[in-house]
Design a protein around this motif. Sequence first.
Motif, short mmCIF file in Angstrom:
data_model
loop_
_atom_site.label_atom_id
_atom_site.label_comp_id
_atom_site.label_asym_id
_atom_site.label_seq_id
_atom_site.Cartn_x
_atom_site.Cartn_y
_atom_site.Cartn_z
N ALA A 163 47.42 83.18 -9.06
CA ALA A 163 48.49 83.07 -8.44
C ALA A 163 48.43 82.35 -6.94
N ILE A 164 47.12 82.86 -6.38
CA ILE A 164 46.93 81.91 -5.15
C ILE A 164 46.59 80.73 -5.48
N LEU A 165 45.88 80.33 -6.33
CA LEU A 165 45.82 79.01 -6.83
C LEU A 165 46.94 78.19 -7.03
N GLU A 166 47.97 78.72 -7.79
CA GLU A 166 49.12 78.14 -8.37
C GLU A 166 49.98 77.83 -7.20
N PHE A 176 48.66 77.30 4.26
CA PHE A 176 49.04 78.67 4.26
C PHE A 176 48.02 79.63 4.90
N SER A 177 48.53 80.20 5.92
CA SER A 177 48.01 81.39 6.75
C SER A 177 47.59 82.48 5.84
N VAL A 178 46.42 83.15 6.29
CA VAL A 178 46.02 84.41 5.18
C VAL A 178 47.08 85.11 5.30
N GLU A 179 48.03 85.69 6.21
CA GLU A 179 48.82 86.47 6.37
C GLU A 179 50.11 86.12 5.29
N ALA A 193 42.86 93.00 9.98
CA ALA A 193 41.63 93.61 9.35
C ALA A 193 41.47 93.60 7.67
N ASN A 194 42.39 92.92 7.14
CA ASN A 194 42.51 92.89 5.79
C ASN A 194 41.68 91.55 5.35
N ASN A 195 40.65 91.47 4.57
CA ASN A 195 40.01 90.51 4.35
C ASN A 195 40.00 90.08 2.75
N THR A 196 41.27 90.74 2.13
CA THR A 196 41.35 90.44 0.70
C THR A 196 41.60 88.92 0.22
N VAL A 197 42.65 88.21 1.20
CA VAL A 197 42.59 86.94 0.65
C VAL A 197 41.40 86.12 0.80
N MET A 198 40.50 86.44 1.86
CA MET A 198 39.32 85.53 1.92
C MET A 198 38.31 85.58 0.96
N VAL A 199 38.11 87.24 0.39
CA VAL A 199 37.46 87.35 -0.73
C VAL A 199 37.91 86.69 -2.05
N HIS A 200 39.28 86.59 -2.10
CA HIS A 200 39.58 86.02 -3.56
C HIS A 200 39.66 84.56 -3.28
N ILE A 201 39.80 83.97 -2.25
CA ILE A 201 39.36 82.45 -1.98
C ILE A 201 38.02 82.10 -2.32
N ARG A 202 37.05 82.91 -1.83
CA ARG A 202 35.86 82.71 -1.93
C ARG A 202 35.35 82.76 -3.62
N LYS A 203 36.05 83.85 -4.14
CA LYS A 203 35.83 83.74 -5.70
C LYS A 203 36.38 82.51 -6.66
N ILE A 204 37.59 82.21 -6.09
CA ILE A 204 38.04 80.92 -6.65
C ILE A 204 37.36 79.76 -6.53
N ARG A 205 36.73 79.78 -5.36
CA ARG A 205 35.91 78.25 -5.16
C ARG A 205 34.73 78.52 -5.87
N VAL A 221 41.74 75.17 6.92
CA VAL A 221 41.91 74.58 8.16
C VAL A 221 41.60 75.45 9.15
N TRP A 222 40.58 75.30 9.91
CA TRP A 222 40.06 76.29 10.63
C TRP A 222 41.37 76.60 11.75
N GLY A 223 41.19 78.08 11.90
CA GLY A 223 42.16 78.97 12.80
C GLY A 223 43.56 78.84 12.24
N VAL A 224 43.73 78.30 11.02
CA VAL A 224 45.16 78.02 10.73
C VAL A 224 45.32 78.94 9.16
N GLY A 225 44.58 78.20 8.39
CA GLY A 225 44.67 78.77 6.79
C GLY A 225 43.80 77.94 5.95
N TYR A 226 44.65 77.99 4.71
CA TYR A 226 44.07 77.20 3.33
C TYR A 226 45.05 76.31 2.92
N LYS A 227 44.57 75.14 2.10
CA LYS A 227 45.52 74.07 1.57
C LYS A 227 44.77 73.61 0.53
N ILE A 228 45.40 72.95 -0.24
CA ILE A 228 44.96 72.05 -1.39
C ILE A 228 45.51 70.68 -0.95
#
Length: 228
Positions: A163-166, A176-179, A193-205, A221-228
């Motif tokens: 779902a995250i990758l899609e 997209f910000s983590v939130e 203090a929810n690191n769920t998204v970061m953990v999932h991003i690491r596993k996808i990578r 994107v440091w301080g902002v979030g993630y993108k493809i």
Amino acid sequence: MNNETILLVDDEPEIIKLMQIYMVQERFRLLVANSGEQALEIVRKEKVDLVVLDMMMPGRNGIETCLEIREHSEMPIIFLSAKGQEIDKITGLSVGADDYVTKPFSPLELIARIKSQLRRYSKYASSQSANDTIEIDGLTINSATHEVIVEGKPVKLTPREFAILELLANNRGIVFSVEHLYEKVWKDTFFEANNTVMVHIRKIREKIEADPRKPTYIKTVWGVGYKI
């Protein structure tokens, strides 16, 4: 007439007997498990449309069972629990449950929540059924079959990871910000203090990148979030 299969996971005979009466009246097919281990065995063998899961059970508890189910399925999960504190509800929802009902509960209310979750999931499944294929530099994502292929090799992602990758792939170039990612994928309010998204991003990578430390698909994107 309903024909969905509901799995009730609880070790209290009184609750099981009570819900059997209401499930029959509503024409649901009811399966019963008395433990987390038995529930997982049923989910592996049967087509289950929704799980009503007691949070506190001996052996494998409801949280552990929910996490295991979420590794393989996005079916609705409703927690039952005698714990009614806000932190308990947050914990239950953050591990993948779609709803949380506190004991003692009204059987009619639980039935209403079951129907609501089934309707919501049916709409979600329908919206995901289009045979759309996304191709990005050797990465292929099939939304209909939930298949991911990297450089010709299939990659197995959990439903949340997919779902995250899609979402990122469908919005290529948008950060997209983590939130925002959490609220879009988990359909829940993000809390600090929810690191769920970061953990999932690491596993996808780890699964799609040739070198997860130097990702070519999911960019930070440091301080902002993630993108493809």
